[in-house]
Each structure stands twice: as structure tokens, then as C-alpha cells.
Design a protein around this motif. Structure first.
Motif, PDB file in Angstrom:
ATOM      1  N   LEU A   1       0.841  -1.208   0.000  1.00  0.00           N
ATOM      2  CA  LEU A   1       0.000   0.000   0.000  1.00  0.00           C
ATOM      3  C   LEU A   1       0.875   1.258   0.000  1.00  0.00           C
ATOM      4  O   LEU A   1       0.566   2.249  -0.664  1.00  0.00           O
TER       5      LEU A   1
ATOM      6  N   VAL B   1       1.996   1.802  -3.493  1.00  0.00           N
ATOM      7  CA  VAL B   1       0.907   2.366  -4.302  1.00  0.00           C
ATOM      8  C   VAL B   1       0.880   3.880  -4.122  1.00  0.00           C
ATOM      9  O   VAL B   1       0.844   4.646  -5.087  1.00  0.00           O
ATOM     10  N   ILE B   2       0.922   4.323  -2.863  1.00  0.00           N
ATOM     11  CA  ILE B   2       0.799   5.751  -2.576  1.00  0.00           C
ATOM     12  C   ILE B   2       2.035   6.521  -3.026  1.00  0.00           C
ATOM     13  O   ILE B   2       1.929   7.542  -3.696  1.00  0.00           O
ATOM     14  N   HIS B   3       3.216   6.018  -2.696  1.00  0.00           N
ATOM     15  CA  HIS B   3       4.429   6.809  -2.970  1.00  0.00           C
ATOM     16  C   HIS B   3       4.901   6.708  -4.415  1.00  0.00           C
ATOM     17  O   HIS B   3       5.465   7.660  -4.943  1.00  0.00           O
TER      18      HIS B   3
END
Lengths: 535, 535
Positions: A198, A201-203
Motif C-alpha cells: 500500500l 501504491v501511494i508513494h
């Protein structure tokens, strides 16, 4: 249990929500998410049919291919633990890892398995070697292996729940690629893999349907958990079995690649390709493994590619820090921005902090270096995205976690803004006249000269100062430079005492199978006949 | 423990990495992330100084303001549990929630506290009422309250670790706003809040530094966990104390808003504003609470606003499903795309599946409806982003989790593509001649007529069919329509038997404090004198 964290959930969701979307492109073969999930289920059943018990290891020796991506779900779905082996290792090293991991099954590419036949025959845990199909999908037969297709045929399509009984159970063991000492098995858990995925995904900025080019080997930290992260957003995995710049540019231009990742050497290769050109579409390249030089960051800005600089180790599931840009940097000249971006940054959202420690207090608590950008210390991390342990090595585990934080062995500084900068692997410091010199800093100064394509700096013995830096330089094709010119260039940019004593011009630099420069080899020649010396 | 999941980590990171970035804009006041973290720490100390023990509840009665955002971190940092109360509730309801939650402290806006003075005096758990400053920052004095500033002054700046001892410990209790029955306290945990926050980051598309307009009340499901999610990406929270369309458009145009969320009524209000205009910049609006009508989705596409449709309940930390667009939808005409987008969709990445169940098997296992888009059943969910329990109500908790899944009480269907569609709150079905009629479907059909601005459909008694639909319609300003025309319009779009028996034209529809239409009030008049009838 239904609420326990596992990246298996990501494939459950992608195959349910986007069954017809392309999950994997591997040369001429493509797999939809439905087909991927079907093969994952069949393989998991096949492994169980072989007798795989919960926690048993299954080893893979394969380049970036559909089957290796599938293994990232099938092996844990079967209850097993995935061991992906670096394809550039020697037969002895491959056999050593299979033996240490205790894997009963080794699944691999024929051309990689064949040379290791004799060594693998000596591994006493190994029951069966299975040969993957070729890129075309055709079966491969070796004298000592069974066919992957035959293994699959023993499976079934009966659904298996995408759940786990313990989120802290191992999902994979990744062997470190240290240039010295025995490789160590780094244990990842379902929980850690889920959370780091996760975070990726964000970074890395993945969104629903992102298209990822696999320049990064999946066998490195499970591809920084991108094997799972990209699946979380139902993205398309485009496999690249060999990293060639022309192929990379071709795929960027023709298959809608939105994201990729790789060490600075991959970026260097891309920049030097005759196909390099500024892009219209959005492309994000996440780089790690070594600090990218400011000139690389600057060059990619000109190609209209967003570069994200991250840092981590095998022990941190891949990237742990990210050099997250500050708002004020937007106003800075690109060269200055690139200098700031070359730092390793701050802990990711799903990670904890990264600290730089100077020493230990009573009862082993860690004491930070001042945030002055100068005082060097060891970089330490902790939290969900730090490994559970070294496989079957409690002594090394305990040592690595002294004071409750994982000790990276990397040296760095912390700046006033809290960002850390990696200065050197512990063994790469040059101590000259009592002053510490970072080889990376000297390398960056040299790399900023247009004639320098690649560079390595090591310590060499010096009667007066104890040690001094020496540079090995690969010239940019079509450019030339003299030693004096390069030394003068360094002196213009950093403290004079840090300038190399001498510069050797070489055609290429020796590297490990993972792309790290073999400074130990460079040092051997220079330190021959000396009693001490950094190794 | 250092690896336990808590959204407190998000503020730790944002204040360390982006201390000077604007965290909160609340009218004339702005707070940097450093200032926000400082006030969070002071308030946490102040609450502890009052005697707050781990697990104690602290209630808030406040509109979207800086202090309410701060409370989302300060209360859990102190070890407490946050209870945010809907500001539109009656004094009796407010006092009832404070009493049920057992909160010793109620912190609120003066104008909201004042009318509830008598009722609050009867709450036997309440030790102190604290008045928040006005929007200008000035202190507010009430006869029966102390000042927030005085509370803060009792705090200190000594750092408190942003960690928890148990990630399954409660972080907040959110009281449901059901139109019937006593409100129930929905318990959120640190782990659930952390995971749903990451889910919101990914599905709402937050990135580093996103700028979020708080049209959604923070007191609804902790703002769908966006209080925490936006902080995870070090974003800027722009508070909106009252939802006025002109203010919304002004802030969109002048403060760089990139994201917002709200019920379809907010979208309706925005569309009808004289300031509405197609946008050049990127704006994402996430909508939930009721299915947006196809015409709303279509209108926002024309404004160049990306609409994300999500669905959830208080019990699911806010959004649980998302109507994730399929690749093939891109090729469809906008009206058809809007129709598909109006469905509630599929479980988010950090959620589990959403199922629609028809009945129970032996030992209470759930049996799904066929995925035919027609057969109605109850929507159920489970996993990390489903509440831990109803506060002090084990009976209701057990009932809600029959068969291991949370029962939403909402009725829907599942389509062949796995997407679910909410047809009705359980009590809103019309059963006419043995056929189920969804009031939502009839409402959508009516709403697609240009003269219809707002609409509600209820069941009314019918001698022949048992029940039939009746519509209440608010006309679009400047437009007119006859009953026959609207009934004919419905018959053109959906099955004739679903057309309303009659249409009443009204100036506005009665709504609950949370914007849900008070169908019970509409029904009362229609069912007067009848023995049965849906209430």
C-alpha cells in the motif's frame, strides 16, 4: 481469518473486479486477471498435491516473467513461502540459497537451471527441479527436471480462500546480495508485504489500471513489493526479461507504460539510448539502490519523466524512505532541486521514521546525530516494513536489531529539515587525515563533469594522510578529459581535501550481479602489500 | 508498540516532513502542520491533566473547524476515544449521546451548546462543558462552560509518542443517525481507521499535498476517515462551517481545492449555483450517502469534475465500496456511463467484498442472490473496515453480525460484473401486486425529467395492488410539468407497473439533520387510517 492482512486480497479483488483486464504481458503471451487467478489457484493446488505443508519454502530462479509474478500469489496461497533467487548468482550461490532455505522445490528457467545441475544435485533438501516454459510458452525439457506444465496439470480449479490464519506468518524469504559474507535470508510477513505494498501504491503513485514496466527484477525484495502493489490497483505488469534501453524506450512508447523503477544504472542506460526523447505522456520512474547523481535527476526532468527517489534495503521490503519534495523546492533552479532530491529523504507513510544514530546510551537506547548535515551516523529503521528476522539466524537477527531498531550498516547524515542522506555503505568511508570523506560525495562531484559517464571512488593508502580517495572513471563516448582537469573540477565543487589523489581511466567498472560496484576488487589491487585497508 | 497501526502516525509524519505546510484553513485562521501537532500535544496533555484515563470518551459538538480536526489526533493521543456529535441533532438527542457514551467532557461551539444547557445538566457522566473559540479565534464564554483556551493552557509541549499499545483499541465512537430507534454507538479502532484512511487515500486519489474542502461533516464517520487520510499525505484541510454552494465555488476557484466529498444534495446545490462553471484544474468529488442520479453524474462530467461514487455506512467507517470504472465504459455514451456509475460498485482495496445475500443456510452461512441484477437481497460486509461493535450493546452487535458478516439493512442487487446496486433501505421497498418496486429506481426515472429538481417516492395503500408508488416532486425553478407528463415519462423508462399512482408537487422535501429524506413523515399522511403500512 477474514480481516487479517495479506496481499492475496489484492489478487482476489483484481480478478473479481477486472477479470478481463490484462494482468501480465510477457513477450508474446498475455494473461488476463481471470487467467492469472486461475493459474495461481491451479499452481497452489499442484504444490499442495506434491505435499507442500504450511511454511514450506518454494524456490524460484527466473527472470521477470509471467510465472514468477504468478508465484508471488500461488506459493503463499498454497500456504508456502516464496524464495526468489537472483538469476545473476553463480551455481554455487544458487545451490547455497536453496540449501539454506530448505526448499524442496526449485522452479526455474531452463537456461539458468542447466549450468547449476551438478551443484543442485548436492542440495539435500531438494526433491524436484521444475523447468518453466520458454517466453513463447513452449515447454522446456531438461534431463534432471520436470515440466512446469506437468506440475500445473496436477492442480485443480477448486477455489481456495485468499486468506491467512496469521498475518505475521512468512510470505517470502529474500536472500541479501552482500558482497562479503554468507547471504542471509530476510523473512517478509503477509502483514508487512500488504502494508509496504500500500505504501508503494501511494508513494510510487499507482492508480487503478497503472501500467508497470518490470525493469526492476522481481527477485529483488519481491520487486519492492510491486508484484503485490500493482496488483492491488489491478494494474498491468509488463515483464522485461533483459534490461536493454532500446526495449525500454520501445515499450514506453508503444504499450502505455505509466510507471517503472530501477537503479541509477538503468536510468543512465536510458539516458544514453539513441531512442531517448522527451515524453508527452505521464511516466514516473522510481529509483533506488544508490543515490542518483544530480545530473541524472536533471536529465530526466528534461525528458519530462517524474523521478521519485527512494531508499531501502532487502531488510526493509525494498523502499523505506522517499525523498518527498518540499513545496519550496519548486522555486529552485533545477540543479539545486536535483541536489536536494538526491538525498534519501524521510520514512514512507506506511513505514516509521528513519533515524541516524551516533551511539548508544545506557540500556542500548539509540542516540541520534545532530541534524547538521555533517555528522555521520548509522541509518536505522523499524516498524511493519522492516523484516521479521533473518531466516534460521537468531544471532544475526539479534545483532541487527540492537536497541529495537534495524541497523542498516549504511552511514548517513540528517539535515535540519529531517531528511537523511546516505553517504556510504559502512565499509566505504575514506578517513583522510582524521577527516571523513564520503566516496559518494566525491563520485557526485566527478559525475557532474560532462566527460564522466560512470565513476567509482575508493580509499587508497597514503603515507601522509593515511588514506586518500582515488577515482576510476569511464569516459562519456566521444568526450575526453585529463586527470588534472577532473581533479580541478572536484576542487571547484567540494572541499579540496576530498579531491582524488589520482584518476584511472577504465572501460568499465566491475559490478556485482545486482549492479553494485565491486569496490572490493578495485581496492584489492591498490592495497596489495599493505597490512590494513578497507575490504 | 512501534509497529502497531494507528492514524496518529500520519500526524507524526506530516508534522516532521512538512512542518511549515498549511495543515488547516478555518476562515481567517491557518495552522501549519507544526502548529497543528503542537496544539494536538498540548490538548492531549490538558485532557490527561483533567484525569482522562485510557479508553475514556471525549465528546465534541462542533461544525467543521480547526479544533474538531485537531481533536481527531489529540483525543486518541491522550489515550481517549473521540465522540463527534451531529450538530443538527436536537438538544435531547445531543444529551442522549453524551449520556450513552459516558463522556465526562463535552467540547463544543457556543451557539450549539447554549440551547442544550438544560438537557446537558441532566447528563450524569458529564463533568465539564468546554466552549470552543469562534471562527475568528476569539474565546467564547458561556455561563455553564469553561474556555477551550483555558483547557489548552493546562497542557504542555512535552512530546507524547504517537503510538498505541493495542491497535484494536477504540479510537472513536460514531453514533448512527437512524430515523427510527435509539442511536447506536459505532466503535472504530486504530487499526480500522488506519486502514480505511489508506483506502481513502488510494480511492479518492489523494496525493502529497492535496487540498481538501470539508463540505462533508467531520462528525459523519470522522469525515469518512478523511480527517486521518488527508493528514497521511500531508494535505491541507479547508474547513467549511456551513455548506453554501457559492462559498464552495469561491473556494474551488481561489484556494486550490483538489478534492472534496459530499452527498448528492451537495452536488445538486453546486450544479444549481450561478457560479457553476467548467473547471480547468483537476477536481475530484467523491459522493455517497445515496446513489447520485445519472443526470448529476452527467452534469459533473460537463463541469470537468471527476465524480467518484462510493457507498458505505457509519458501521463501515464511511465508504466501503467504490464504483470503479471498467475500461470498456470509456467507449460508452455519457448517459450510459452515468447509469453504470450510479451503482454502488465493489469493495475497496482495504475492505473485503460486499455481498448481497438472499437467505441463510444451515449454521447461519450466508447464501448469495444470483448475480442477475434483479433479485434483491441484503448487502453485507466484513473485514478491517467494518466496526468493532456497537458501544455497550452486545445484543445489537451480535444481531448485526449474524453469519460473520455485518448486515447493512440495505437492499440491493448484484450484477453479472459483480457490482452491487443499492435499491432501497430495507424499509423503503414497495411491494405492489407481489412485485418489489425500488423507490430509488422510480426516483431516478423521475429525476431524469428536466423539470424535476428533487423527488421522493413512497408506498401508498392501494386496494387492488396492496401498495403503489406515490411521488413528491420539487420542480426545477422556471420549469413546469403536469402529473400525467411525469407518469408518462417514467413509463417510458422503466416497467409500467413501477410508475407512480400520483404525483404531488411540493416546495421542498422534509429531511433529517443528515440530509436523508424523511419518508416516514411523507408516509404518515398517506397511511393515516390504515392498519399496516411501512414506517
Amino acid at each position: 481469518m477474514q480481516n487479517l492482512l495479506t496481499p492475496l486480497r489484492f489478487l482476489e479483488r483484481a480478478s473479481a473486479v477486472h477479470p478481463t483486464r490484462t494482468a501480465i504481458i510477457d513477450g508474446p503471451r498475455t494473461f488476463s486477471y481471470a487467467a492469472t487467478a486461475a493459474e495461481v489457484t491451479r499452481l497452489a493446488h499442484a504444490l499442495r498435491a506434491k505435499g507442500l505443508q504450511p511454511g514450506d519454502r518454494v524456490a524460484y530462479l527466473a527472470p521477470n516473467c509471467a510465472e514468477l509474478l504468478i508465484a508471488h500469489f500461488a506459493v503463499p496461497l498454497a500456504g508456502g513461502v516464496l524464495v526468489t533467487i537472483n538469476t545473476r548468482l553463480s551455481p554455487e550461490e544458487v545451490a547455497g540459497i536453496v540449501q539454506h532455505s530448505g526448499a524442496a522445490y526449485l522452479i526455474g528457467e531452463g537456461v539458468l537451471l542447466e549450468p547449476a545441475r551438478a551443484e543442485l544435485a548436492l542440495v539435500n533438501t531438494l526433491l524436484e527441479v521444475i523447468a518453466l516454459p520458454a517466453e513463447s510458452g513452449e515447454a522446456v525439457d531438461l534431463a534432471f527436471s520436470t515440466r512446469y506444465q506437468d506440475l500445473l496439470a496436477a492442480g485443480s480449479d477448486e477455489p481456495i480462500a485468499y486468506t491467512v490464519l496469521d498475518e505475521d506468518a512468512p510470505i517470502s524469504v529474500n536472500y541479501t546480495s552482500g558482497t562479503t559474507g554468507e547471504p542471509k535470508g530476510v523473512v517478509y510477513t503477509h502483514r508487512g508485504a500488504y502494508l509496504n505494498a500500500l505504501g508503494q501504491v501511494i508513494h510510487q503513485g499507482f492508480v487503478d489500471g497503472s501500467c508497470y514496466l518490470w525493469t526492476l527484477p522481481m527477485f529483488h525484495c519481491n520487486g519492492w513489493c510491486t508484484t503485490w502493489a500493482l496488483t492491488a490497483v489491478s494494474g498491468t505488469h509488463v515483464c522485461l526479461r533483459a534490461t536493454r534501453a532500446d526495449d525500454i524506450w520501445h515499450l514506453i512508447d508503444h504499450t502505455g507504460i505509466t510507471h517503472m523503477a530501477g537503479a541509477p544504472t538503468v536510468l543512465l542506460m536510458m539516458r544514453e539510448s539513441t531512442f531517448a526523447h522527451p515524453l508527452r505522456q505521464s511516466l514516473t520512474v522510481t529509483t533506488a539502490g544508490a543515490p542518483p547523481s544530480p545530473s541524472i535527476i536533471e536529465a530526466f526532468a528534461e525528458l519530462n519523466v517524474r523521478v521519485i527517489h527512494v531508499y531501502g534495503l532487502t531488510e526493509t521490503y525494498g523502499p523505506y524512505t522517499v525523498c518527498e519534495p518540499q513545496d519550496a523546492w519548486r522555486e529552485l533552479p533545477v540543479a539545486e532541486r536535483a541536489r536536494l532530491m538526491a538525498r534519501q529523504g524521510v520514512g514512507m507513510i506506511t513505514a516509521d521514521q528513519a533515524r541516524v544514530i551516533a551511539s548508544y546510551g545506557e540500556s542500548d537506547e539509540l542516540i541520534d546525530v545532530p541534524a547538521d548535515g555533517v555528522t555521520m551516523g548509522e541509518i536505522v529503521m523499524r516498524g511493519n516494513t522492516v523484516m521479521k528476522e533473518y531466516f534460521r539466524d537468531p544471532e544475526a537477527t539479534e545483532k541487527a536489531f540492537r536497541g529495537g531498531w534495524f541497523h542498516s550498516g549504511d552511514l548517513g547524515v540528517r539535515y535540519l529539515d529531517g531528511y537523511i542522506r546516505l553517504l556510504d555503505r559502512a565499509k566505504d568511508i575514506i578517513i583522510s587525515g582524521g577527516e571523513n570523506i564520503s566516496t559518494v560525495e566525491v563520485e557526485h562531484a566527478l559525475a557532474s563533469h560532462p566527460a564522466v559517464a560512470d565513476v567509482a571512488v575508493i580509499a587508497v593508502p597514503d603515507e601522509r594522510w593515511g588514506e586518500r580517495p582515488k577515482a576510476f572513471v569511464v569516459l562519456t563516448p566521444g568526450r575526453s578529459a585529463e586527470q588534472a582537469e577532473l581533479i580541478g573540477h572536484v576542487k571547484q565543487h567540494i572541499a579540496k581535501f576530498k579531491a582524488p589523489k589520482s584518476v584511472d581511466f577504465v572501460l568499465e567498472l566491475p559490478r556485482t550481479s545486482t549492479g553494485k560496484i565491486r569496490k572490493d576488487l578495485l581496492r584489492q589491487a591498490e592495497w596489495a602489500g599493505h597490512e590494513s585497508g578497507i575490504q
